[in-house]
Design an enzyme around this catalytic site. Structure first.
Site, mmCIF file in Angstrom:
data_model
loop_
_atom_site.group_PDB
_atom_site.id
_atom_site.type_symbol
_atom_site.label_atom_id
_atom_site.label_comp_id
_atom_site.label_asym_id
_atom_site.label_seq_id
_atom_site.Cartn_x
_atom_site.Cartn_y
_atom_site.Cartn_z
ATOM 1 N N PHE A 1 -4.964 11.264 -18.025
ATOM 2 C CA PHE A 1 -4.394 11.226 -19.366
ATOM 3 C C PHE A 1 -5.021 12.316 -20.246
ATOM 4 C CE2 PHE A 1 -2.064 6.950 -20.300
ATOM 5 C CZ PHE A 1 -1.199 7.187 -19.249
ATOM 6 N N SER A 2 -4.655 12.287 -21.526
ATOM 7 C CA SER A 2 -5.021 13.408 -22.400
ATOM 8 C C SER A 2 -6.520 13.564 -22.614
ATOM 9 C CB SER A 2 -4.322 13.250 -23.749
ATOM 10 O OG SER A 2 -2.958 13.563 -23.589
ATOM 11 N N TRP B 1 7.985 10.011 -28.817
ATOM 12 C CA TRP B 1 8.051 8.977 -27.773
ATOM 13 C C TRP B 1 9.307 8.111 -27.894
ATOM 14 C CZ3 TRP B 1 6.028 9.423 -23.330
ATOM 15 C CH2 TRP B 1 4.788 10.044 -23.151
ATOM 16 N N TRP C 1 8.568 16.894 -16.298
ATOM 17 C CA TRP C 1 8.148 16.275 -17.555
ATOM 18 C C TRP C 1 6.838 16.841 -18.105
ATOM 19 C CZ3 TRP C 1 9.580 13.181 -21.405
ATOM 20 C CH2 TRP C 1 8.570 12.614 -22.201
ATOM 21 N N ASP D 1 1.752 15.688 -24.084
ATOM 22 C CA ASP D 1 0.688 16.271 -24.929
ATOM 23 C C ASP D 1 0.069 17.591 -24.441
ATOM 24 O OD1 ASP D 1 1.071 13.613 -25.514
ATOM 25 O OD2 ASP D 1 -1.028 13.047 -25.329
ATOM 26 N N GLU E 1 -3.980 7.631 -31.293
ATOM 27 C CA GLU E 1 -4.092 8.437 -30.075
ATOM 28 C C GLU E 1 -4.524 9.856 -30.444
ATOM 29 O OE1 GLU E 1 -0.684 6.526 -27.219
ATOM 30 O OE2 GLU E 1 0.016 8.121 -28.513
ATOM 31 N N ARG F 1 -8.743 6.296 -25.272
ATOM 32 C CA ARG F 1 -8.374 7.523 -24.559
ATOM 33 C C ARG F 1 -8.365 8.776 -25.455
ATOM 34 N NH1 ARG F 1 -3.667 4.170 -24.528
ATOM 35 N NH2 ARG F 1 -2.091 4.878 -25.997
ATOM 36 N N ASP F 2 -8.090 9.886 -24.792
ATOM 37 C CA ASP F 2 -7.859 11.198 -25.413
ATOM 38 C C ASP F 2 -9.114 11.802 -26.051
ATOM 39 O OD1 ASP F 2 -5.330 10.336 -24.672
ATOM 40 O OD2 ASP F 2 -4.724 9.800 -26.705
HETATM 41 C C1 FRU Z 1 0.009 10.532 -26.440
HETATM 42 C C2 FRU Z 1 -0.380 9.795 -25.175
HETATM 43 C C3 FRU Z 1 -1.875 9.768 -25.040
HETATM 44 C C4 FRU Z 1 -2.057 9.584 -23.570
HETATM 45 C C5 FRU Z 1 -0.935 10.414 -23.023
HETATM 46 C C6 FRU Z 1 -0.362 9.894 -21.726
HETATM 47 O O1 FRU Z 1 1.281 11.066 -26.402
HETATM 48 O O2 FRU Z 1 0.169 8.502 -25.204
HETATM 49 O O3 FRU Z 1 -2.499 8.766 -25.818
HETATM 50 O O4 FRU Z 1 -3.304 10.014 -23.119
HETATM 51 O O5 FRU Z 1 0.061 10.454 -24.003
HETATM 52 O O6 FRU Z 1 0.502 10.824 -21.157
#
Ligand code: FRU
Length: 483
Positions: free
Chosen positions: A78-79, A287, A19, A22, A204, A152-153
């Site tokens: 995460f991202s 998603w 899998w 991002d 995000e 996040r991100d």
């Molecule tokens: C966006 C997201 C981010 C998160 C990541 C998790 O596609 O939902 O916000 O960090 O994917 O895999």
């Protein structure tokens, strides 16, 4: 590595197995483009997220490297982003070896299960060998959770006027701005967006950068959103405006602006350290069904890298994106036809020796009347990309594209406004084994969509309602980059 599985993209990055979502940590260092990505090294569904890693000299030929970042006691990786800290502002480099510094979101599954809000924090990792070996910073997290369940991100960039780093972080329904002198100690500067733009889902993966085209310079704030995209599910909106090192002030705008109106371009952000050139890359999925697409042993690919510019249309400043010039190196000599009159149907596949389903098709100066470009196979499966004059919209119809019923919404036709209101149409279609990317009117309206026919598409024709004049049609086969 050479891949032959059905639906395996031949010139878009995809991991060998498992899998991916991002793009993360994109940074250009000493002639190498780094691409990290959300990656589950043990399954072809999301979860157990690490940072995978790939490198390239041209953003087109990729080499996948070992996993770069592993989950730890703070959570999944995460991202986030990476920068080349060439002046060693962080002090994490070694003499003669400045560090690559990654800022990412730590996502605690334990806290999530416990129903807590402080699930996500921002953490730092660094490498002193240009990305091969990574060390987690001992003082992680570098930014604690301040009450937003979704936090996040982080995307970091250098703000030259004040000689400091700036970070944008998504915080559920807004963006938090932070700054730092050393990438470790961060100060919150401002918030943006609660009342602006699209809010049909969680914000995000933001990005912030100045963009210059001709004599216009604007700051662009990218905000990915899921769900709530123009054709449902995940999509990338953006704001243009000004940034003073502390706050972002958007231009007046009534409509939400989208970097891509199609269903399959998400979580896109830009490469760091590429100078004035700004290059964007997105996850070519959604998603809504990313974990259900019928590919194996991997799931998902990235879009083609896109070079961004600004265009003025009717008093508004818009973002335009076009495939990077580097694609020329893998594109065969073009076949072209000038002053074509399409009367119902104009077949291209029969005119080109290599209708292998991987190509770049360009239409220049096409009349703005109803027409479509049809990719098809002998089983009658097809993807239709077209323009409708009545409502001035582009569309992609994949309802008859073969495997479409793995998710309810997948078969829905996607449409997008033509942002130019007058004049003829120029468009570029970039087609790979399982995807089409439409760049219309110099990249003002873009649509990306994936598809899964039960036999490859080898047919290619232009269809019109009545007669249609096209100034020039050109077709060029794109070669595989896996070797
Ligand atoms: C966006 C997201 C981010 C998160 C990541 C998790 O596609 O939902 O916000 O960090 O994917 O895999």
């Amino acid at each position: 590595e050479v891949y032959h599985e059905p639906y395996r993209p031949q010139f878009h990055f995809s991991p060998k197995a498992h899998w991916m979502n991002d793009p993360n940590g994109m940074v250009y260092v000493n002639g190498t483009y780094h691409l990290f990505f959300q990656y589950n090294p043990s399954a072809d569904v999301p979860g157990n997220i690490h940072w995978g890693h790939a490198i390239s000299k041209d953003m087109v030929h990729w080499k996948e490297l070992p996993v770069a970042l592993y989950p730890d006691s703070l959570g999944l990786v995460f991202s986030g982003s990476a920068v080349w800290d060439k002046n060693n502002t962080s002090g994490l480099g070694k003499s003669g070896h400045p560090p690559m510094v990654a800022l990412y979101a730590s996502h605690s599954v334990e806290k999530e299960k416990a129903g807590r809000t402080d699930v996500e924090t921002q953490s730092l990792a660094y490498s002193t060998d240009e990305g091969k070996i990574w060390h987690k910073y001992k003082g992680n997290p570098v930014i604690k959770n301040m009450g937003d369940r979704d936090f996040r991100d982080p995307k970091v960039s250098w703000y030259e006027p004040q000689k400091k780093w700036v970070m944008v972080v998504a915080a559920h329904d807004h963006i938090d701005f932070f700054s730092s002198k050393n990438l470790i100690n961060w100060t919150k500067e401002s918030e943006f967006g609660q009342q602006l733009g699209a809010h049909g889902g969680v914000w995000e993966c933001p990005d912030l950068f100045p963009l210059t085209s001709g004599n216009t310079t604007k700051w662009v704030l990218i905000v990915n959103i899921n769900p709530g995209g123009p054709n449902g599910g995940s999509a990338t909106q953006y704001f243009t405006g000004n940034f003073n090192g502390k706050t972002f002030t958007p231009d007046n705008s009534s409509a939400t602006k989208w970097a891509d109106f199609g269903p399959d371009n998400y979580a896109g952000v830009t490469w760091s350290n590429t100078g004035k050139r700004i290059i964007f890359l997105g996850w070519m999925s959604n998603w809504r069904y990313g974990d259900k697409v019928p590919t194996s042993p991997w799931r998902s690919a990235m879009t083609v890298p896109r070079e961004l510019s600004l265009k003025k249309v009717g008093g508004q400043t818009l973002l335009a994106s076009e495939p990077v010039g580097e694609l020329h190196a893998i594109t065969s000599k073009e076949n072209s036809w000038a002053n074509v009159k399409v009367n119902g149907s104009y077949d291209i596949a029969s005119k080109v020796s290599a209708a292998n389903g991987k190509f770049i098709l360009k239409l220049k100066n096409a009349q703005a009347n109803d027409f479509s470009i049809v990719l098809s196979n002998k089983k009658g499966e097809q993807v239709v990309v077209g323009y409708r004059k009545q409502d001035n919209q582009y569309f992609i119809d994949r309802s008859k594209a073969g495997q479409v019923d793995f998710q309810l919404d997948f078969a829905k036709t996607a449409s997008a406004p033509r942002l130019l209101t007058t004049g003829n149409i120029d468009l570029i279609l970039v087609v790979d084994a399982a995807s089409v990317e439409l760049f219309a009117d110099g990249g003002l309206t873009n649509m990306t969509a994936i598809f899964f026919p039960t036999q490859p598409f080898t047919g290619l024709a232009i269809k019109s309602q009545g007669s249609l004049n096209v100034g020039k049609i050109s077709y060029a086969k794109v070669n595989s980059t896996w070797n």
